[in-house]
Write a protein that holds these residues in place. Structure first.
Motif, PDB file in Angstrom:
ATOM      1  N   MET A   1      44.968  41.036  37.052  1.00 26.46           N
ATOM      2  CA  MET A   1      44.997  40.986  38.512  1.00 26.46           C
ATOM      3  C   MET A   1      45.778  42.190  39.034  1.00 26.46           C
ATOM      4  O   MET A   1      46.824  42.538  38.502  1.00 26.46           O
ATOM      5  CB  MET A   1      45.653  39.684  38.961  1.00 26.46           C
ATOM      6  N   GLU A  19      45.207  38.401  48.218  1.00 28.97           N
ATOM      7  CA  GLU A  19      44.048  39.054  47.644  1.00 28.97           C
ATOM      8  C   GLU A  19      42.964  38.017  47.407  1.00 28.97           C
ATOM      9  O   GLU A  19      43.231  36.928  46.906  1.00 28.97           O
ATOM     10  CB  GLU A  19      44.428  39.695  46.309  1.00 28.97           C
ATOM     11  N   THR A  20      41.728  38.357  47.807  1.00 32.11           N
ATOM     12  CA  THR A  20      40.548  37.572  47.432  1.00 32.11           C
ATOM     13  C   THR A  20      39.691  38.485  46.551  1.00 32.11           C
ATOM     14  O   THR A  20      40.075  39.625  46.266  1.00 32.11           O
ATOM     15  CB  THR A  20      39.728  37.105  48.649  1.00 32.11           C
ATOM     16  N   ARG A  21      38.541  38.016  46.152  1.00 29.90           N
ATOM     17  CA  ARG A  21      37.662  38.828  45.313  1.00 29.90           C
ATOM     18  C   ARG A  21      37.288  40.138  46.013  1.00 29.90           C
ATOM     19  O   ARG A  21      37.206  41.188  45.383  1.00 29.90           O
ATOM     20  CB  ARG A  21      36.398  38.035  44.968  1.00 29.90           C
ATOM     21  N   ASN A  22      37.095  40.088  47.343  1.00 24.42           N
ATOM     22  CA  ASN A  22      36.596  41.258  48.071  1.00 24.42           C
ATOM     23  C   ASN A  22      37.543  41.854  49.105  1.00 24.42           C
ATOM     24  O   ASN A  22      37.224  42.898  49.676  1.00 24.42           O
ATOM     25  CB  ASN A  22      35.285  40.891  48.777  1.00 24.42           C
ATOM     26  N   LYS A  41      37.859  45.724  49.926  1.00 30.51           N
ATOM     27  CA  LYS A  41      38.210  46.437  48.695  1.00 30.51           C
ATOM     28  C   LYS A  41      37.173  47.485  48.313  1.00 30.51           C
ATOM     29  O   LYS A  41      37.517  48.513  47.736  1.00 30.51           O
ATOM     30  CB  LYS A  41      38.348  45.451  47.531  1.00 30.51           C
ATOM     31  N   GLU A  94      36.454  32.733  50.874  1.00 30.69           N
ATOM     32  CA  GLU A  94      36.854  33.219  49.561  1.00 30.69           C
ATOM     33  C   GLU A  94      38.217  32.647  49.201  1.00 30.69           C
ATOM     34  O   GLU A  94      39.151  32.723  49.997  1.00 30.69           O
ATOM     35  CB  GLU A  94      36.915  34.754  49.542  1.00 30.69           C
ATOM     36  N   LEU A  97      43.166  34.663  45.424  1.00 33.25           N
ATOM     37  CA  LEU A  97      43.429  34.829  44.003  1.00 33.25           C
ATOM     38  C   LEU A  97      44.929  34.951  43.740  1.00 33.25           C
ATOM     39  O   LEU A  97      45.431  34.533  42.711  1.00 33.25           O
ATOM     40  CB  LEU A  97      42.722  36.075  43.470  1.00 33.25           C
TER      41      LEU A  97
END
Length: 100
Positions: A1, A19-22, A41, A94, A97
Motif C-alpha cells: 500500500m 486512499e481508495t483504489r482510484n 490517482k 469505493e 483502503l
C-alpha cells in the motif's frame, strides 16, 4: 500500500487523509475542517470543495458541487467509504483502503 498523500495547503491543518483504489482524499481546514480535496490517482485531476456538513467526531464529511455530492463515511457496519452521488443517485462507492 502506498503512503497516504496530503493535498491540503501548507497554511491549512490536515484533518483526515484517505486512499481508495482510484482516489486520494484530504480533508483540510483551520480551527475546524472546511475543505474536501479529491485527487484522481490515474489522471491527477483534482477537485477542491467547501464542506457542506461534517460530524465533529470525524466520521462523516460531505461536500456539494452542483448536482454532485461527495461523502466520506467512516466506521459503518459495512465499512468505510468514499461515495459520490449525482442527482441523488449513487455513481461511485469505493471502500477506503487506508486512512488517518
Amino acid at each position: 500500500m502506498a503512503q497516504l498523500q496530503d493535498y491540503c495547503y501548507q497554511s491549512e491543518s490536515t484533518y483526515f487523509l484517505a486512499e481508495t483504489r482510484n482516489f486520494w482524499v484530504s480533508i483540510c481546514g483551520g480551527d475546524a475542517p472546511y475543505t474536501y480535496v479529491g485527487v484522481d490517482k490515474q489522471t491527477g485531476d483534482d477537485i477542491r470543495l467547501n464542506l457542506s456538513d461534517y460530524d465533529s467526531s470525524g466520521e462523516y464529511f460531505e461536500a456539494i458541487n452542483g448536482d454532485y455530492t461527495y461523502y466520506v463515511i467512516l466506521n459503518t457496519t459495512k465499512g468505510s467509504f468514499l461515495v459520490v452521488e449525482q442527482g441523488g443517485e449513487q455513481i461511485l462507492r469505493e471502500p477506503l483502503l487506508d486512512w488517518q
